[in-house]
Design an enzyme around this catalytic site. Structure first.
Site, PDB file in Angstrom:
ATOM      1  N   ARG A  16      47.284  35.836  44.894  1.00 41.93           N
ATOM      2  CA  ARG A  16      45.964  35.320  45.284  1.00 41.93           C
ATOM      3  C   ARG A  16      45.338  36.170  46.384  1.00 41.93           C
ATOM      4  O   ARG A  16      44.120  36.272  46.490  1.00 41.93           O
ATOM      5  CB  ARG A  16      46.085  33.889  45.826  1.00 41.93           C
ATOM      6  N   ASP A  75      37.456  30.231  31.610  1.00 45.15           N
ATOM      7  CA  ASP A  75      38.276  30.744  30.515  1.00 45.15           C
ATOM      8  C   ASP A  75      37.924  29.939  29.260  1.00 45.15           C
ATOM      9  O   ASP A  75      36.924  30.207  28.620  1.00 45.15           O
ATOM     10  CB  ASP A  75      39.741  30.593  30.961  1.00 45.15           C
ATOM     11  N   ASP A  84      45.729  33.502  40.728  1.00 45.78           N
ATOM     12  CA  ASP A  84      47.183  33.680  40.825  1.00 45.78           C
ATOM     13  C   ASP A  84      47.844  33.850  39.470  1.00 45.78           C
ATOM     14  O   ASP A  84      47.286  33.474  38.424  1.00 45.78           O
ATOM     15  CB  ASP A  84      47.810  32.463  41.496  1.00 45.78           C
ATOM     16  N   PHE A 105      44.638  38.533  31.383  1.00 50.44           N
ATOM     17  CA  PHE A 105      45.000  37.638  32.477  1.00 50.44           C
ATOM     18  C   PHE A 105      44.874  38.392  33.802  1.00 50.44           C
ATOM     19  O   PHE A 105      45.565  39.371  34.028  1.00 50.44           O
ATOM     20  CB  PHE A 105      46.408  37.078  32.298  1.00 50.44           C
ATOM     21  N   GLU A 123      33.408  28.656  41.271  1.00 48.45           N
ATOM     22  CA  GLU A 123      34.700  28.763  40.566  1.00 48.45           C
ATOM     23  C   GLU A 123      35.193  30.195  40.575  1.00 48.45           C
ATOM     24  O   GLU A 123      34.412  31.131  40.698  1.00 48.45           O
ATOM     25  CB  GLU A 123      34.510  28.307  39.102  1.00 48.45           C
ATOM     26  N   ASP A 124      36.485  30.342  40.406  1.00 48.39           N
ATOM     27  CA  ASP A 124      37.048  31.684  40.305  1.00 48.39           C
ATOM     28  C   ASP A 124      36.823  32.278  38.913  1.00 48.39           C
ATOM     29  O   ASP A 124      36.376  33.401  38.776  1.00 48.39           O
ATOM     30  CB  ASP A 124      38.546  31.668  40.654  1.00 48.39           C
ATOM     31  N   GLY A 145      41.835  28.555  43.542  1.00 45.60           N
ATOM     32  CA  GLY A 145      41.355  29.883  43.151  1.00 45.60           C
ATOM     33  C   GLY A 145      39.978  30.243  43.678  1.00 45.60           C
ATOM     34  O   GLY A 145      39.688  31.401  43.941  1.00 45.60           O
ATOM     35  N   LYS A 174      35.296  34.826  31.066  1.00 43.15           N
ATOM     36  CA  LYS A 174      35.888  35.411  29.857  1.00 43.15           C
ATOM     37  C   LYS A 174      35.233  34.732  28.658  1.00 43.15           C
ATOM     38  O   LYS A 174      35.785  33.781  28.090  1.00 43.15           O
ATOM     39  CB  LYS A 174      37.391  35.105  29.812  1.00 43.15           C
ATOM     40  N   LEU A 197      35.813  23.163  33.590  1.00 45.96           N
ATOM     41  CA  LEU A 197      34.456  23.049  34.125  1.00 45.96           C
ATOM     42  C   LEU A 197      33.588  22.078  33.346  1.00 45.96           C
ATOM     43  O   LEU A 197      32.782  21.368  33.943  1.00 45.96           O
ATOM     44  CB  LEU A 197      33.808  24.425  34.180  1.00 45.96           C
TER      45      LEU A 197
HETATM   46  P1  IMP Z   1      39.696  26.813  31.633  1.00 41.76           P
HETATM   47  O1  IMP Z   1      39.714  25.323  31.760  1.00 41.76           O
HETATM   48  O2  IMP Z   1      40.454  27.300  30.435  1.00 41.76           O
HETATM   49  O3  IMP Z   1      38.301  27.418  31.684  1.00 41.76           O
HETATM   50  O4  IMP Z   1      40.586  27.397  32.788  1.00 41.76           O
HETATM   51  C1  IMP Z   1      40.141  27.561  34.027  1.00 41.76           C
HETATM   52  C2  IMP Z   1      41.285  27.758  34.982  1.00 41.76           C
HETATM   53  O5  IMP Z   1      42.420  28.447  34.399  1.00 41.76           O
HETATM   54  C3  IMP Z   1      40.805  28.658  36.076  1.00 41.76           C
HETATM   55  O6  IMP Z   1      40.139  27.947  37.083  1.00 41.76           O
HETATM   56  C4  IMP Z   1      42.077  29.329  36.535  1.00 41.76           C
HETATM   57  O7  IMP Z   1      42.725  28.513  37.472  1.00 41.76           O
HETATM   58  C5  IMP Z   1      42.927  29.420  35.275  1.00 41.76           C
HETATM   59  N1  IMP Z   1      42.792  30.772  34.667  1.00 41.76           N
HETATM   60  C6  IMP Z   1      42.171  31.075  33.503  1.00 41.76           C
HETATM   61  N2  IMP Z   1      42.235  32.400  33.248  1.00 41.76           N
HETATM   62  C7  IMP Z   1      42.909  32.940  34.285  1.00 41.76           C
HETATM   63  C8  IMP Z   1      43.277  34.292  34.616  1.00 41.76           C
HETATM   64  O8  IMP Z   1      43.013  35.279  33.930  1.00 41.76           O
HETATM   65  N3  IMP Z   1      43.974  34.453  35.783  1.00 41.76           N
HETATM   66  C9  IMP Z   1      44.287  33.418  36.602  1.00 41.76           C
HETATM   67  N4  IMP Z   1      43.948  32.144  36.341  1.00 41.76           N
HETATM   68  C10 IMP Z   1      43.269  31.905  35.194  1.00 41.76           C
HETATM   69 MG    MG Z   2      40.240  27.553  39.023  1.00 45.79          MG
END
Ligand code: IMP
Ligand code: MG
Length: 175
Positions: free
Chosen positions: A163, A101, A157, A150, A97-98, A42, A129, A106
């Site tokens: 993407r 969430d 993706d 989302f 990072e993209d 991402g 977010k 991270l």
């Molecule tokens: P975390 O560990 O919950 O912070 O998730 C991070 C990963 O979940 C990101 O690097 C994305 O790959 C995926 N992700 C979380 N939210 C979204 C979204 O809204 N769209 C697409 N991918 C997401």
């Molecule tokens: Mg990611």
């Protein structure tokens, strides 16, 4: 309802914000070389665009982490699918990072990278977010804070689709 994507941040808005971030990073790293780490897949679109806007010397490396499970949320169990090629010792490292969430991916990744003794370690994310945070993560540079929706595009993706969209959008018409 057919699946479609609604624009949240247009291509022009994203380009403007990436330019601002690049300028800020160039100022903050003046006189240094910044070692960008892309979290695949991402983060790749964002990192390439950002790197082009940074005026101090840049080096890059790539890693791929996956949380077990799929769908639209992470499980919290993170595995390194592809590790970095280069050691981090003595480097000024900026993780790109993209999206952040829950923060699980991270917070885990930053702990691992810290253990490799970079000179400095910072985090830049295109999207954040904050309402979804479960694990606290210190974010140094954020493109956009977004609501709990989302999103896809610009590297992000939905089931490996979208993407390549040049903007950030919200998928409609899916459960
Ligand atoms: P975390 O560990 O919950 O912070 O998730 C991070 C990963 O979940 C990101 O690097 C994305 O790959 C995926 N992700 C979380 N939210 C979204 C979204 O809204 N769209 C697409 N991918 C997401
Ligand atoms: Mg990611």
């Amino acid at each position: 309802m057919a699946e479609s994507v609604e624009v949240m941040h247009s291509e022009a808005e994203v380009a403007k914000r990436v330019e601002e971030l690049g300028r800020q990073i160039s100022e903050d790293y003046a006189g240094k070389q910044v070692h960008l780490i892309c979290v695949l897949k991402g983060g790749v679109f964002f990192m390439c665009e950002l790197a082009k806007r940074i005026s101090v010397p840049v080096s890059m490396d790539f890693m791929s982490v996956g949380s077990y499970g799929n769908g639209t949320s992470s499980s919290g169990v993170v595995k390194i699918a592809k590790d970095l090629d280069e050691p981090l010792e003595g480097k000024d490292v900026l993780v790109v990072e993209d999206i952040i969430d829950s923060g699980r991916t991270l917070s885990y990744l930053l702990e691992i990278l810290k253990g490799r003794h970079p000179k400095s370690l910072k985090l830049c994310t295109l999207l954040d977010k904050p309402d979804r945070r479960i694990k606290p993560v210190k974010v140094d540079y954020t493109g956009f804070e977004i609501p709990d929706e989302f999103v896809v595009g610009y590297g992000l993706d939905y089931a490996q689709k979208y993407r390549n969209l040049p903007f950030i959008g919200v998928v409609k018409g899916v459960e």
